[in-house]
Design a protein around this motif. Structure first.
Motif, PDB file in Angstrom:
ATOM      1  N   ALA A   1      32.237  27.086  35.911  1.00 17.08           N
ATOM      2  CA  ALA A   1      32.552  27.931  34.971  1.00 17.08           C
ATOM      3  C   ALA A   1      31.895  29.178  35.144  1.00 17.08           C
ATOM      4  CB  ALA A   1      32.064  27.506  33.439  1.00 17.08           C
ATOM      5  N   GLY A   2      30.504  29.344  35.782  1.00 12.90           N
ATOM      6  CA  GLY A   2      30.129  30.538  36.346  1.00 12.90           C
ATOM      7  C   GLY A   2      29.121  31.239  35.362  1.00 12.90           C
ATOM      8  N   GLU A   3      28.406  31.993  35.595  1.00 18.10           N
ATOM      9  CA  GLU A   3      27.424  32.328  34.719  1.00 18.10           C
ATOM     10  C   GLU A   3      27.861  33.472  33.698  1.00 18.10           C
ATOM     11  OE1 GLU A   3      24.340  33.886  37.346  1.00 18.10           O
ATOM     12  OE2 GLU A   3      24.084  32.012  38.330  1.00 18.10           O
ATOM     13  N   ARG A   4      28.988  34.206  33.891  1.00 18.36           N
ATOM     14  CA  ARG A   4      29.431  35.174  32.969  1.00 18.36           C
ATOM     15  C   ARG A   4      30.395  34.613  31.815  1.00 18.36           C
ATOM     16  NH1 ARG A   4      32.292  39.295  35.842  1.00 18.36           N
ATOM     17  NH2 ARG A   4      32.957  37.289  37.262  1.00 18.36           N
ATOM     18  N   VAL A   5      30.660  33.476  31.948  1.00 19.64           N
ATOM     19  CA  VAL A   5      31.534  32.876  30.738  1.00 19.64           C
ATOM     20  C   VAL A   5      30.770  32.790  29.542  1.00 19.64           C
ATOM     21  CG1 VAL A   5      32.872  30.682  30.094  1.00 19.64           C
ATOM     22  CG2 VAL A   5      33.035  31.625  32.410  1.00 19.64           C
ATOM     23  N   ILE A   6      31.155  33.079  28.444  1.00 18.86           N
ATOM     24  CA  ILE A   6      30.518  32.970  27.110  1.00 18.86           C
ATOM     25  C   ILE A   6      31.150  31.855  26.122  1.00 18.86           C
ATOM     26  CG2 ILE A   6      29.948  34.028  24.921  1.00 18.86           C
ATOM     27  CD1 ILE A   6      30.206  36.793  26.338  1.00 18.86           C
ATOM     28  N   LEU A   7      30.674  30.750  25.885  1.00 18.58           N
ATOM     29  CA  LEU A   7      31.192  29.669  25.082  1.00 18.58           C
ATOM     30  C   LEU A   7      29.951  29.490  23.791  1.00 18.58           C
ATOM     31  CD1 LEU A   7      33.381  27.891  24.313  1.00 18.58           C
ATOM     32  CD2 LEU A   7      32.268  26.010  25.761  1.00 18.58           C
TER      33      LEU A   7
ATOM     34  N   PRO B   1      35.461  36.101  32.062  1.00 22.59           N
ATOM     35  CA  PRO B   1      35.472  37.524  32.211  1.00 22.59           C
ATOM     36  C   PRO B   1      36.490  37.707  33.532  1.00 22.59           C
ATOM     37  CG  PRO B   1      33.387  36.487  32.956  1.00 22.59           C
ATOM     38  CD  PRO B   1      34.081  35.429  32.191  1.00 22.59           C
ATOM     39  N   ALA B   2      36.820  38.747  34.034  1.00 25.98           N
ATOM     40  CA  ALA B   2      37.622  39.043  34.857  1.00 25.98           C
ATOM     41  C   ALA B   2      37.362  38.241  36.307  1.00 25.98           C
ATOM     42  CB  ALA B   2      37.579  40.677  35.434  1.00 25.98           C
ATOM     43  N   GLY B   3      38.729  37.511  36.841  1.00 27.71           N
ATOM     44  CA  GLY B   3      38.662  37.096  37.992  1.00 27.71           C
ATOM     45  C   GLY B   3      37.955  35.578  38.179  1.00 27.71           C
ATOM     46  N   VAL B   4      37.452  34.946  37.023  1.00 23.43           N
ATOM     47  CA  VAL B   4      37.010  33.782  36.955  1.00 23.43           C
ATOM     48  C   VAL B   4      38.007  32.667  36.889  1.00 23.43           C
ATOM     49  CG1 VAL B   4      35.507  32.285  35.442  1.00 23.43           C
ATOM     50  CG2 VAL B   4      34.795  34.471  35.858  1.00 23.43           C
TER      51      VAL B   4
ATOM     52  N   ILE C   1      38.508  31.858  18.977  1.00 23.41           N
ATOM     53  CA  ILE C   1      38.912  33.178  19.457  1.00 23.41           C
ATOM     54  C   ILE C   1      38.733  33.038  21.295  1.00 23.41           C
ATOM     55  CG2 ILE C   1      38.347  35.695  20.054  1.00 23.41           C
ATOM     56  CD1 ILE C   1      37.726  35.723  17.132  1.00 23.41           C
ATOM     57  N   ILE C   2      39.858  33.517  22.257  1.00 18.98           N
ATOM     58  CA  ILE C   2      39.717  33.264  23.449  1.00 18.98           C
ATOM     59  C   ILE C   2      40.176  34.392  24.201  1.00 18.98           C
ATOM     60  CG2 ILE C   2      40.909  32.125  25.426  1.00 18.98           C
ATOM     61  CD1 ILE C   2      41.350  29.478  23.444  1.00 18.98           C
ATOM     62  N   VAL C   3      39.222  35.058  25.002  1.00 18.37           N
ATOM     63  CA  VAL C   3      39.511  36.337  25.617  1.00 18.37           C
ATOM     64  C   VAL C   3      39.626  35.858  27.248  1.00 18.37           C
ATOM     65  CG1 VAL C   3      38.891  38.652  26.199  1.00 18.37           C
ATOM     66  CG2 VAL C   3      38.808  37.533  23.876  1.00 18.37           C
ATOM     67  N   ALA C   4      40.893  36.308  27.730  1.00 11.12           N
ATOM     68  CA  ALA C   4      40.575  36.037  29.359  1.00 11.12           C
ATOM     69  C   ALA C   4      40.895  37.477  29.808  1.00 11.12           C
ATOM     70  CB  ALA C   4      42.071  35.379  29.604  1.00 11.12           C
ATOM     71  N   GLY C   5      39.759  37.652  30.547  1.00 13.12           N
ATOM     72  CA  GLY C   5      39.571  38.895  31.452  1.00 13.12           C
ATOM     73  C   GLY C   5      40.887  39.073  32.488  1.00 13.12           C
ATOM     74  N   PRO C   6      41.000  40.128  33.088  1.00  8.95           N
ATOM     75  CA  PRO C   6      42.183  40.258  34.241  1.00  8.95           C
ATOM     76  C   PRO C   6      41.950  39.285  35.296  1.00  8.95           C
ATOM     77  CG  PRO C   6      41.136  42.414  33.614  1.00  8.95           C
ATOM     78  CD  PRO C   6      40.514  41.607  32.849  1.00  8.95           C
ATOM     79  N   GLY C   7      43.022  38.730  35.500  1.00  9.29           N
ATOM     80  CA  GLY C   7      42.957  37.458  36.764  1.00  9.29           C
ATOM     81  C   GLY C   7      42.506  36.447  36.465  1.00  9.29           C
ATOM     82  N   ALA C   8      41.727  36.243  35.181  1.00  6.13           N
ATOM     83  CA  ALA C   8      41.019  34.945  34.781  1.00  6.13           C
ATOM     84  C   ALA C   8      42.108  33.630  34.920  1.00  6.13           C
ATOM     85  CB  ALA C   8      40.462  34.971  33.532  1.00  6.13           C
ATOM     86  N   ASP C   9      41.667  32.327  35.075  1.00  5.86           N
ATOM     87  CA  ASP C   9      42.698  31.445  35.293  1.00  5.86           C
ATOM     88  C   ASP C   9      41.777  30.070  34.748  1.00  5.86           C
ATOM     89  OD1 ASP C   9      44.453  29.347  36.038  1.00  5.86           O
ATOM     90  OD2 ASP C   9      45.080  30.392  37.734  1.00  5.86           O
ATOM     91  N   PHE C  10      42.351  29.783  33.610  1.00  4.52           N
ATOM     92  CA  PHE C  10      41.501  28.481  32.939  1.00  4.52           C
ATOM     93  C   PHE C  10      42.655  27.699  31.873  1.00  4.52           C
ATOM     94  CE2 PHE C  10      40.585  30.558  28.859  1.00  4.52           C
ATOM     95  CZ  PHE C  10      40.699  31.749  29.397  1.00  4.52           C
ATOM     96  N   GLN C  11      41.920  26.633  31.484  1.00  2.00           N
ATOM     97  CA  GLN C  11      42.732  25.759  30.640  1.00  2.00           C
ATOM     98  C   GLN C  11      41.994  25.611  29.416  1.00  2.00           C
ATOM     99  OE1 GLN C  11      43.204  22.500  33.393  1.00  2.00           O
ATOM    100  NE2 GLN C  11      45.415  22.660  32.958  1.00  2.00           N
TER     101      GLN C  11
END
Lengths: 359, 248
Positions: free
Chosen positions: A47-53, A85-88, A111-121
């Motif tokens: 998920a990477g460090e910048r993801v917020i859950l 965030p973007a690109g994740v 609430i779900i926010v996908a930054g530009p280019g993010a790709d997830f389920q």
């Protein structure tokens, strides 16, 4: 600001008297909440460090600037905020598990926010035990430029519950969302799924299945709003109605004057397992631009006797044959659910509902 | 193992108030291959459906027994589990259900509850059967009969027959809609799974498939009755002279 969310953060508070295990989640990132208490919150490696859950109750003040603009975010009792965030891009889905063990009304908010280019389920599961009251669910999703998000939402509230769900989505340029909305539980459910394609090249796919039995009432509204050029939508709704249940599906396609070269397609397919069940599908197309493609197809029918005979000739009892046909009917949608544990729960619930005699 | 025997005695079958079969007598033993030939509308498919108990076909008189069991008292699925199999002239599509999943369900339906075939053992058995029938592995993952060519549908019927190990198999126009290559493949598949415990009834218009299958007996069905039975040369005679000469 997200350091405390790095990699793993497990909160192991459980409501008193609850000995239940945390939901099986196949090593996916997990947010679990039971009766408003967060019981698990962890991000898995990719998920990477910048993801917020986080629990929305905490996040709403802390991360307000990252959220879609709300004139008044309602009093949140439960739910989660997911920010990618973007690109994740993540391989494993984020599992949001919402459980109600009390006989009290509740309201969940995702609430779900996908930054530009993010790709997830994201897989959101809603369940309840005990005598139910009213449940409310709000989903708000913003998909940034070029991002791709799949959101699976399984509503499996108890059979006494009344429920209302509203899911709103905003797609920016070239963004893509795939909603997979599965309604199995509740006595009455009123579910709205809406996707607004506000910038060009956005794509909305909505897959939804519902299974209504006993005296259940399902009211479903799927709406796609083409507000920019070259936007594409595809909706597939598949439902089963058994016993004395009723289903009302409003399929709404709105194409504004700005949305030239839009393409929109809706399909609503229902299978009646009992002559007393009622299914109404109402396609509604509102098109203000001529240079578009739009279509819809509605079918309602019973299980084909020749299919049953064919399967019987291979040794399947009527019940086994019906189960197989129903499994096949739902499979184009179910195979899109990423977590096999969740898929198994869905299958078991469907088989259980098929075998339950009407009250 | 006791020898398989299907006995059909004085079978009368109606569809609605129309009598289609007017007294059929036929015995088929394990290892035998019988061909039933006849013109359109003579009742060939009615016989096939009646043997499996299709609800649209009412047996008004006569009996059908398999190894002494009265099939007429059984539902279609019970007949299947007792050892009857019908390869359909028009196999039915079941969207969303893979060949593999369907076959596993069907194989397990004939085993006692709790004694289901382990997934891996089933997969091995399916793979080796498909290999024997020269079918590509990918076939197992396709949805049952959906988008299949005519030849694929018929081969899928033979695959099912092979996996379900019936005692009596009725092949209803298994040769219809096949080009000559597909016919050869389907016939050779049938020959591969013939064995002493399996009785086969081949229902056909044409004798060309009988070139490959070498029937023990050939029967002519006309207007609801078996009007003539004979050896393989009867099929050749029909090819040459048609059916009209038998009407006298």
């Amino acid at each position: 600001m997200t350091t405390e969310m790095m990699n793993v953060k497990v909160i192991s508070r459980r409501p008193s008297g609850d000995g239940g295990a945390e939901p099986k989640s196949e090593a996916a990132s997990l947010f679990a909440q039971v009766d408003g208490e967060v019981t698990a919150c962890r991000l898995c490696g990719d998920a990477g460090e910048r993801v917020i859950l986080e629990a929305l109750a905490e996040a709403k003040d802390k991360h307000r600037s990252l959220m879609p603009s709300h004139p008044d975010l309602p009093e949140v009792t439960a739910g989660a905020f997911l920010y990618v965030p973007a690109g994740v891009k993540t391989e494993l889905p984020f599992h949001l598990s919402y459980e109600n063990c009390r006989a009290e009304a509740d309201a969940w908010h995702t609430i779900i926010v996908a930054g530009p280019g993010a790709d997830f389920q994201v897989v959101e599961t809603l369940s309840s035990t005990g005598r139910d009251k009213e449940h409310a669910l709000t989903g708000e999703v913003v998909v940034g430029k070029g991002a791709r998000v799949q959101i699976v939402s399984l509503q499996n509230w108890g059979s006494e519950a009344g429920a209302k769900a509203v899911r709103r989505t905003r797609l920016e340029e070239g963004a893509k969302v795939e909603w997979v909305v599965i309604n199995l539980g509740s006595r009455n459910i009123d579910d709205q799924v809406a996707v607004h394609m506000v910038e060009k090249g956005a794509t909305a796919n909505i897959f939804t299945i519902y299974f209504a039995a006993d005296n259940q009432k399902v009211k479903l509204e799927t709406g796609v709003y083409h507000e920019a050029p070259h936007t594409t939508s595809d909706i597939l709704a598949k439902g089963i109605a058994k016993d004395r249940s009723t289903i009302d599906h409003l399929c709404l396609t709105r194409i504004t004057h700005e949305a030239y070269k839009a393409a929109a397609y809706q399909r609503s397919q229902a299978l009646l397992l009992d002559g007393k069940a009622q299914v109404t599908a109402r396609p509604y197309l509102e098109i203000k631009q001529q240079d578009v493609q739009a279509g819809h197809a509605v079918s309602t029918g019973q299980i084909d006797e020749e299919q049953l005979f064919y399967l019987a000739s291979r040794g399947l009892s009527r019940r086994q044959a019906e189960q197989l046909i129903v499994e096949g009917f739902f499979s184009p949608v179910l195979q899109r659910v990423p977590l096999s544990g969740v898929r198994a729960t869905i299958n078991q619930t469907i088989i259980g509902k098929m075998n339950d005699a009407a009250c | 193992m006791p020898e398989t025997q299907l006995s059909i005695k004085d079978l009368h079958v109606s569809v609605g108030d129309r009598e289609i079969l007017k007294g059929i007598d036929l015995d088929v033993r394990g290892g035998e291959l019988h061909a039933i030939m006849g013109p359109n509308g003579s009742g060939k498919s009615t016989l096939a459906y009646a043997l499996l108990g299709h609800p649209g076909y009412q047996v008004t008189a006569g009996s059908i027994t398999l190894d002494g069991q009265n099939l007429l008292e059984m539902s279609t699925d019970e007949r299947s589990r007792a050892g009857m199999f019908l390869a359909f002239q028009y196999p039915v599509e079941v969207p969303g259900v893979t060949v593999s999943h369907f076959l596993r369900t069907a194989v397990n339906a004939r085993r006692p509850a709790g004694d289901e075939m382990p997934v891996m053992a089933f997969a091995r058995s399916l793979r080796s059967t498909m290999k024997m029938l020269e079918m590509a592995d990918s076939f197992a993952g396709r949805y049952l009969n959906e988008g299949f060519s005519g030849g694929e549908k018929k081969r899928c019927e033979i695959l099912q027959m092979s996996m379900l190990s019936p005692k009596i198999a009725i092949l209803d126009e298994i040769d219809s809609g096949l080009d000559i290559d597909a016919l050869r493949i389907v016939s050779s598949s049938i020959n591969k799974i013939r064995h002493s415990g399996l009785g086969i009834i081949v229902i056909t218009h044409y004798q060309r498939i009988l070139h490959y299958l070498h029937p023990d007996r050939v029967h002519v069905l006309m207007d609801g009755k078996l009007v003539r039975s004979g050896e393989r040369d009867l099929a050749l005679l029909l090819e040459e002279k048609g059916y009209d000469w038998l009407k006298k």
